[in-house]
Design a protein around this motif. Structure first.
Motif, PDB file in Angstrom:
ATOM      1  N   PHE A   1       0.843  -1.196   0.000  1.00 40.84           N
ATOM      2  CA  PHE A   1       0.000   0.000   0.000  1.00 40.84           C
ATOM      3  C   PHE A   1       0.877   1.245   0.000  1.00 40.84           C
ATOM      4  O   PHE A   1       2.063   1.186   0.354  1.00 40.84           O
ATOM      5  CB  PHE A   1      -0.976   0.006   1.185  1.00 40.84           C
ATOM      6  CG  PHE A   1      -0.342   0.129   2.542  1.00 40.84           C
ATOM      7  CD1 PHE A   1      -0.012   1.370   3.073  1.00 40.84           C
ATOM      8  CD2 PHE A   1      -0.085  -1.000   3.301  1.00 40.84           C
ATOM      9  CE1 PHE A   1       0.564   1.493   4.323  1.00 40.84           C
ATOM     10  CE2 PHE A   1       0.482  -0.894   4.567  1.00 40.84           C
ATOM     11  CZ  PHE A   1       0.810   0.349   5.070  1.00 40.84           C
TER      12      PHE A   1
ATOM     13  N   THR B   1       1.862  -1.215  -6.257  1.00 37.70           N
ATOM     14  CA  THR B   1       0.765  -0.518  -5.614  1.00 37.70           C
ATOM     15  C   THR B   1      -0.192   0.028  -6.664  1.00 37.70           C
ATOM     16  O   THR B   1       0.236   0.645  -7.638  1.00 37.70           O
ATOM     17  CB  THR B   1       1.279   0.651  -4.747  1.00 37.70           C
ATOM     18  OG1 THR B   1       2.231   0.163  -3.811  1.00 37.70           O
ATOM     19  CG2 THR B   1       0.143   1.328  -4.007  1.00 37.70           C
TER      20      THR B   1
ATOM     21  N   ASP C   1       4.816   0.465   0.990  1.00 42.15           N
ATOM     22  CA  ASP C   1       5.661   0.310  -0.203  1.00 42.15           C
ATOM     23  C   ASP C   1       7.130   0.579   0.084  1.00 42.15           C
ATOM     24  O   ASP C   1       8.025  -0.129  -0.404  1.00 42.15           O
ATOM     25  CB  ASP C   1       5.153   1.179  -1.358  1.00 42.15           C
ATOM     26  CG  ASP C   1       4.873   2.632  -0.966  1.00 42.15           C
ATOM     27  OD1 ASP C   1       5.121   3.013   0.199  1.00 42.15           O
ATOM     28  OD2 ASP C   1       4.402   3.387  -1.832  1.00 42.15           O
TER      29      ASP C   1
END
Length: 250
Positions: free
Chosen positions: A198, A243, A231
């Protein structure tokens, strides 16, 4: 497959040259690249100043060099270089990672893909985590050591194979105008893999300093998200991060 390739580091980036060589094998590749570095420009576009456009050969491919932003390049390429719109916009490979919310919104690499999304075209934003010493060498010598480039290219080949295998297998990939933000590690671990991540809650502080009566860019503190699936944590851990960025949910 019709591919539009751009970046925000300008025409002479060695990582961009690798991208040209890699992606011209995938289909009909058109290249539009900023004349000068356009980092931190996000999705900004030129409004009042006319832009110069030149045609050059880069790595054996005809490239259009535009005196504008990455988003300018994406828009021009989409509407002026193809009979119809391209199937995919690829932006990068950026020198430096683009992880976390703060940096995603200022990234010219990601901004070019978002411009493609506005036109209904999916985008893949590619960024390469680098050691800080390489940035200093780039600014001074405009190049990287050959052994470092060879290593980065070898691990990028492996990870990019995973990226395209995973993305092209996604239901609706070609129909959804979203950006897939990919960050590549500087030194891949032995079990390196592509990890779904994410967009971390990473933010920056002051971006400027006063010097001799001028205001200069000078990034100060950064608040880093250390969550396991963020991330930045993934890519710093030696893996590739993937992502999904959907501007329709911003």
């Amino acid at each position: 497959m019709k591919i539009l390739l751009t970046n925000d580091d300008s025409q002479d980036s060695p990582l961009f040259h690798y991208a040209i060589e890699r992606f011209q094998e995938m289909g009909d590749l058109k290249v539009v690249v900023p004349k000068e570095e356009q980092s931190w420009k996000g999705k900004s576009m030129t409004r009042f100043e006319p832009m110069d456009l030149e045609t050059r050969t880069i790595c054996g491919v005809t490239a259009h060099v535009l005196d504008g932003t990455p988003a300018d390049c994406a828009n021009f390429g989409i509407y002026h270089l193809f009979d119809d719109k391209p199937d995919l916009v690829i932006s990068g490979i950026n020198m430096g990672s683009n992880v976390g919310i703060g940096f995603a919104f200022v990234s010219g690499t990601i901004g070019a893909c978002l411009e493609g999304n506005i036109a209904g075209v999916p985008g893949i934003a590619l960024s390469q985590l680098l050691d800080r010493s390489l940035f200093r060498q780039w600014y001074v010598d405009r190049g990287f050591p050959k052994d470092v480039l060879d290593r980065l290219h070898a691990q990028s080949d492996q990870l990019l194979d995973q990226v395209f295998e995973v993305l092209f297998d996604q239901d609706g990939f070609w129909d959804e105008p979203v950006t897939w933000n990919v960050n590549l590690p500087y030194e891949a671990v032995p079990d390196c893999e592509l990890v779904w991540a994410f967009l971390g809650q990473t933010f920056y502080g002051s971006c400027f300093k006063k010097e001799d009566g001028k205001v200069m860019h000078d990034l100060d503190t950064v608040e880093v998200d250390e969550s396991k699936q963020a991330d930045g944590v993934v890519v710093r851990g030696g893996h590739g991060s993937l992502t999904r960025l959907d501007m329709r949910s911003f």
